[in-house]
Design an enzyme around this catalytic site. Structure first.
Site, short mmCIF file in Angstrom:
data_model
loop_
_atom_site.label_atom_id
_atom_site.label_comp_id
_atom_site.label_asym_id
_atom_site.label_seq_id
_atom_site.Cartn_x
_atom_site.Cartn_y
_atom_site.Cartn_z
N ASP A 24 0.82 -1.22 0.00
CA ASP A 24 0.00 0.00 0.00
C ASP A 24 0.85 1.26 0.00
OD1 ASP A 24 0.76 -0.95 2.64
OD2 ASP A 24 -0.44 0.67 3.48
N LYS A 98 -5.57 0.41 2.31
CA LYS A 98 -5.10 1.45 3.24
C LYS A 98 -6.08 2.63 3.15
CE LYS A 98 -1.47 4.09 2.25
NZ LYS A 98 -0.28 3.80 2.98
N GLU A 178 -2.66 -0.10 13.27
CA GLU A 178 -1.19 -0.06 13.17
C GLU A 178 -0.61 1.17 13.90
OE1 GLU A 178 0.43 0.05 9.18
OE2 GLU A 178 2.49 -0.09 9.91
N LYS A 220 -1.28 -4.42 14.13
CA LYS A 220 -0.02 -4.41 13.36
C LYS A 220 0.99 -3.51 14.10
CE LYS A 220 1.93 -3.35 8.81
NZ LYS A 220 1.77 -3.45 7.37
N GLY A 263 9.43 -2.27 9.41
CA GLY A 263 9.96 -1.02 9.95
C GLY A 263 11.37 -0.62 9.56
N SER A 290 3.22 -8.67 8.40
CA SER A 290 2.51 -7.82 7.44
C SER A 290 3.57 -6.86 6.92
CB SER A 290 1.37 -7.05 8.14
OG SER A 290 0.81 -6.11 7.23
C1 5MM Z 1 4.05 -0.46 2.35
O1 5MM Z 1 4.23 0.75 3.07
C2 5MM Z 1 3.08 1.22 3.74
C3 5MM Z 1 2.66 2.55 3.24
O2 5MM Z 1 3.53 3.56 3.65
P1 5MM Z 1 3.26 5.10 3.20
O3 5MM Z 1 1.87 5.45 3.54
O4 5MM Z 1 4.28 5.84 4.03
O5 5MM Z 1 3.53 5.17 1.76
C4 5MM Z 1 3.34 1.21 5.27
O6 5MM Z 1 2.27 1.73 6.01
C5 5MM Z 1 3.54 -0.21 5.65
O7 5MM Z 1 2.35 -0.93 5.49
C6 5MM Z 1 4.00 -0.37 7.10
O8 5MM Z 1 4.86 0.67 7.53
C7 5MM Z 1 4.76 -1.66 7.18
O9 5MM Z 1 5.72 -1.70 6.14
P2 5MM Z 1 7.22 -2.08 6.48
O10 5MM Z 1 8.00 -1.71 5.25
O11 5MM Z 1 7.59 -1.26 7.70
O12 5MM Z 1 7.16 -3.55 6.76
#
Ligand code: 5MM
Length: 341
Positions: A24, A98, A178, A220, A263, A290
Site C-alpha cells: 500500500d 489502506k 497499526e 499491526k 519497519g 505484514s
Molecule cells: C508499504 O508501506 C506502507 C505505506 O507507507 P506510506 O503510507 O508511508 O507510503 C506502510 O504503512 C507499511 O504498510 C507499514 O509501515 C509496514 O511496512 P514495512 O515496510 O515497515 O514492513
C-alpha cells in the site's frame, strides 16, 4: 455488524504459515522505491510491478493471506483487463485497503505527527467493500527522540485509530490497527519497550472506549527493537523475548492476531525475529508478518522494471514469502536462505 464474519476474516488473515503483503505504498513512497531501482514511477509501471507480485502463484496461494492495497491499485486492472482485486481473490488471498490519508504536523507538538483521513471515511469504506476489500489499514506514526513522544501525540493517534476501527467494523471491514513506533534514532531496546508499552496501552484503552470488538480486528505493531543508530544492537533472542512479553501484557487474547510491520529491518532480520518469537510459544493470538519492505526489497531489485525479469522478481518474492511463512510457524532456519533462487 456481523462479528462472526469479521472474526472469520481476521482469523484467516493471521492463519498459521501465512501473512500479509503490505503493498500500500502511497505515490511518494513507491516513487522512492522505484528511484532506488532506476524505474520511473508511472501508473503503468506501478501496475506492472504489482501485477507481477499478485500473479506470483506460489507466494500468493501458499504464504500470503491478504494484500493491503493503495487507493490507485484497488481500482486498477491488470494488462489483460482483469481487476487486480480479482487476481488477489483468485489466488485465495483477501484484498484489503489502506484508508488513512497520511500524516500532518501535530499542532503544539513540535516534531510530532497525527494521521488523518477520518473525513468521509464511512462513504469511502462502503465503496471499498463493494470493490472487494474485506479489511483495511490505518497507520499511526510515533517517533522517539529527545522529549518525544508526548502523551498528546500518543492520545490523539490512539483516538483516531479507534475512530477508524469502529467505522470499519460498522462497514463490515476488519480494521488493521497499526500504531508504529519508529525504529529510527539512537534509542536502545528498553526505550523502545517503554514507548511501545505506553502506545499499546493507550490504543487498547481507546478501542474499548469506542466499543471496537477486539475479536474482529488485527493489530499491526512494531517489534520491541533497538533504534537503527543505537550503538548496542539487541540480539534476536532479546528482541523476541521482550516483544512477546510486552504483547502478552498489553494485547488481550480476544484479538485474533498480530501481524508485524518490518519497519526498516533487513529481510532476514525481520524473518529471524518472527521465527524466534514462535520458539517462545504457545501464544494467545496468531502471530505473523505484514511486511512491506522486508517482502518487497528483493523482488524490486530482481525485477528492476524489465519485462524479461518478471519471473526472477516472482521467484524472489516467493522465496521471501516462503521464509516468512515458515517463520510464522517457528520453522525457519538461516540455512534455507542460501537456497534462494
Ligand atoms: C508499504 O508501506 C506502507 C505505506 O507507507 P506510506 O503510507 O508511508 O507510503 C506502510 O504503512 C507499511 O504498510 C507499514 O509501515 C509496514 O511496512 P514495512 O515496510 O515497515 O514492513
Amino acid at each position: 455488524m456481523n462479528l462472526t464474519e469479521l472474526n472469520k476474516v481476521a482469523t484467516a488473515m493471521v492463519a498459521s504459515g501465512k501473512g500479509i503483503l503490505a503493498a500500500d505504498e502511497s505515490s511518494g513512497t513507491i516513487k522512492k522505491r522505484f528511484d532506488a531501482i532506476g524505474v520511473e514511477s508511472t501508473e503503468d509501471n506501478r501496475r506492472d510491478y504489482r501485477e507481477m507480485l499478485f500473479r506470483s502463484k506460489e507466494a500468493m496461494s501458499q504464504y500470503i493471506s491478504g494484500v493491503i492495497l493503495y487507493d490507485e491499485t484497488i481500482w486498477q486492472d491488470a494488462k489483460d483487463g482483469t481487476p487486480l482485486v480479482k487476481l488477489i481473490e483468485q489466488s485465495g488471498a483477501i484484498p484489503g485497503i489502506k484508508v488513512d490519508e497520511g500524516t500532518q504536523a501535530l499542532p503544539m507538538c513540535p516534531g510530532e505527527l497525527v494521521t488523518v483521513g477520518l473525513d468521509r471515511l464511512a462513504e469511502r469504506l462502503k465503496k471499498y467493500y463493494e470493490r472487494g476489500a474485506r479489511f483495511a489499514k490505518w497507520r499511526a506514526v510515533i517517533d522517539i527522540g529527545s522529549g518525544i513522544p508526548s502523551m498528546t501525540a500518543i492520545s490523539v493517534n490512539a483516538h483516531a485509530l479507534a475512530r477508524y476501527a469502529a467505522l470499519c467494523q460498522a462497514a463490515q471491514i476488519v480494521p488493521i490497527v497499526e500504531p508504529e513506533v519508529l525504529m529510527d534514532g539512537d534509542h536502545d531496546i528498553d526505550r523502545c519497550h517503554e514507548v511501545t508499552q505506553r502506545v499499546l496501552n493507550k490504543t487498547f484503552q481507546e478501542l474499548r472506549v469506542q466499543r471496537v470488538a477486539l475479536e474482529g480486528m488485527v493489530l499491526k505493531p512494531n517489534m520491541v527493537i533497538s533504534g537503527k543508530k543505537c550503538p548496542k544492537q539487541a540480539s534476536v533472542e532479546e528482541v523476541a523475548e521482550k516483544t512477546v512479553r510486552l504483547l502478552k501484557a498489553c494485547v488481550p487474547a480476544a484479538v485474533p492476531g498480530i501481524a508485524f510491520l518490518s519497519g526498516g529491518q533487513s529481510d532476514e532480520e525481520a524473518t529471524a525475529h518472527l521465527n524466534a518469537m514462535h520458539k517462545l510459544g504457545p501464544l494467545p493470538w496468531g502471530l505473523t508478518f505484514s511486511y512491506g519492505r522486508a517482502l518487497q526489497a528483493a523482488p524490486q531489485k530482481a525485477w528492476a522494471g524489465k519485462a524479461e525479469n518478471v519471473a526472477a522478481g516472482q521467484r524472489a518474492f516467493s522465496h521471501r514469502a516462503r521464509m516468512n511463512g515458515l517463520a510464522s510457524k517457528g520453522e525457519w532456519q538461516s540455512s534455507l536462505e542460501q537456497k534462494a533462487a
